[in-house]
Design an enzyme around this catalytic site. Structure first.
Site, PDB file in Angstrom:
ATOM      1  N   GLU A  45       5.319   3.452   4.347  1.00  0.00           N
ATOM      2  CA  GLU A  45       4.138   2.624   4.069  1.00  0.00           C
ATOM      3  C   GLU A  45       4.673   1.238   3.759  1.00  0.00           C
ATOM      4  O   GLU A  45       5.229   0.998   2.690  1.00  0.00           O
ATOM      5  CB  GLU A  45       3.339   3.205   2.896  1.00  0.00           C
ATOM      6  CG  GLU A  45       1.894   2.749   2.872  1.00  0.00           C
ATOM      7  CD  GLU A  45       1.653   1.470   2.103  1.00  0.00           C
ATOM      8  OE1 GLU A  45       2.559   0.625   2.012  1.00  0.00           O
ATOM      9  OE2 GLU A  45       0.552   1.313   1.574  1.00  0.00           O
ATOM     10  N   CYS A  85      -0.201  -4.341  -0.792  1.00  0.00           N
ATOM     11  CA  CYS A  85      -0.001  -4.271   0.658  1.00  0.00           C
ATOM     12  C   CYS A  85      -1.325  -4.294   1.405  1.00  0.00           C
ATOM     13  O   CYS A  85      -1.410  -4.855   2.502  1.00  0.00           O
ATOM     14  CB  CYS A  85       0.755  -2.994   1.019  1.00  0.00           C
ATOM     15  SG  CYS A  85       2.445  -2.944   0.402  1.00  0.00           S
TER      16      CYS A  85
END
Length: 454
Positions: free
Chosen positions: A227, A261
């Site tokens: 990720e 993010c």
């Protein structure tokens, strides 16, 4: 030594002795030794342990929130919310893992053929600093419920947070190799990945570091979930509820001082409402303040986590302005103590400019103009990243079209892009591969075994 720094003051926090290579191996070997018994533990017993972990996390909510505030600058109120979300993640997998791991019968030429899901062994989680509790739990909860043992390698800037988290799991009965904390320097990570006892790797961090982790895992034929970063677009069409859109865009961009993010990084606005959206965002951004993240009732933004990250963010802003963008507010590097950065609104940002192309990890928003829906889709997908995306419109047809055309791992319509234990999360391109959370997340670190009976 692991040498964390308080980003609010710039002062060093008490150092932590990092483990040597030999000590690192011993930690991994404890987790490997604990695997057979944990693998054979009934799912109901694993579930009870995860429920206990959720309770232990809630009991440690205040120490965890205050420690995150001192180690990486997360505002106290956000830290408390992060711990609660993490506890929910543990409960969610405790309650649903049995269904997610249920064997599936598949028709074939056998009298009985089915697929079952078995744990792989010991999984290494390499975790970042920006959400050190939540990102640990979305790795730990599904991996543990699947029957794996876990080694948690936290970022070296948040060692005290990791120690409290590990103690919470130990207090819940998940010690003795089931969950192990691995406080090591990043220089020893390659050795940890290569350890024969590590059967899979979960990594959350930058795209550049993710490429290295992917290569190391692949060299050992070990599965990995990555990720990574994002340059998430948010499309605002002319028929959108502009106030609601600007409220959510501001919230998304300012959570954790923009160090997320999946935060909105680029806003692409249809020309007819471009000036109106810029003005609304200016009103919201200019009303924000920065301040000490440890103050419990403060609504101020915290600092950037590290000096080098603050400097990098300012470089990105400065380059974008030199390239022709305009700054409506912020954009100045503070001169006081700590690593604060003001909420910064950049408009007239075009493809090729730094803030359009690179991931900006801080409270900086890039706003671009699109002639129409088609150009907005094109601009949104002009990126090497593909983590999250969103669109604001009252047109059901355009919403559905955008949801399918936006190149991202998840898309929100008239809402915020967020992670939820019930829904899979992950990216494409430079944003990584594999999925965490939801039923898909628990199946990343299992052996999908086909069984055929004549």
């Amino acid at each position: 030594m692991l040498a964390p720094v308080n980003p609010t003051t710039g002062e060093r926090l008490p150092p932590v002795v990092g483990f040597s290579a030999e000590e690192s191996d011993a930690v991994i070997e404890r987790a490997v030794a604990a695997f057979p018994a944990w693998r054979d533990t009934e799912l109901s017993v694993r579930a009870a342990a995860l429920q206990n972990a959720a309770s232990a996390l809630r009991e440690q909510a205040e120490p965890l929130a205050l420690t995150m505030a001192s180690e990486m600058g997360k505002p106290y109120r956000e830290g408390i919310a992060e711990v609660e979300k993490s506890a929910w993640c543990a409960e969610y997998y405790a309650q649903n893992a049995a269904d997610f791991l249920k064997p599936e019968t598949l028709a074939s030429d056998a009298s009985n053929s089915y697929v079952c899901y078995q744990p792989l062994g010991t999984v290494l989680g390499i975790l970042p600093w920006n959400a050190p509790v939540w990102l640990a739990l979305r790795f730990l909860a599904p991996a543990l419920m699947a029957g794996n043992t876990c080694v948690m390698k936290a970022d070296p800037h948040v060692p005290a947070t990791a120690a409290i988290l590990a103690k919470a799991f130990a207090d819940a009965g998940l010690g003795n190799g089931i969950v192990e904390n691995l406080p090591i320097h990043n220089g020893l990570v390659a050795d940890a990945i290569a350890h024969p006892g590590i059967k899979a790797v979960s990594f959350t961090g930058s795209s550049q570091a993710g490429k290295k982790v992917a290569a190391l895992a692949a060299s050992g034929l070990k599965p990995a979930v990555l990720e990574l970063g994002g340059s998430d677009p948010c499309v605002v069409l002319a028929d959108a509820d502009l106030n609601a859109a600007c409220d959510v865009i501001t919230l998304s961009r300012m959570i954790n001082a923009g160090q997320s993010c999946i935060a909105v990084k680029r806003v692409i606005v249809e020309a007819a409402v471009y000036e109106s959206v810029c003005e609304r965002l200016y009103q919201r951004f200019s009303a924000l303040t920065t301040g000490d993240p440890s103050i419990k009732d403060s609504q101020a933004l915290g600092p950037i986590a590290r000096d080098d990250l603050q400097q990098q963010l300012h470089r990105q802003v400065s380059e974008t302005l030199l390239q022709g963008a305009r700054c409506l507010c912020g954009g100045d590097l503070p001169s006081g103590p700590g690593f604060f950065y003001p909420p910064t609104l950049l408009v007239d940002v075009e493809p090729g400019m730094t803030a359009f192309t690179e991931e900006t990890f801080g409270p900086v928003l890039a706003v671009s103009k699109a002639d129409d829906f088609e150009q907005a889709m094109q601009l949104a997908n002009t990126t090497d990243y593909g983590l999250g995306a969103s669109i604001w419109t009252q047109s059901a047809d355009k919403a559905q079209a955008a949801a399918h055309r936006l190149a991202a791992g998840q898309v929100a319509v008239n809402g915020i892009v967020k992670t939820d234990p019930r829904l899979p999360s992950g990216g494409i391109g430079l944003s990584g591969y594999g999925r965490e959370l939801g039923p898909q997340g628990i199946r990343e670190f299992v052996n999908v075994k086909q069984i055929w009976i004549a």
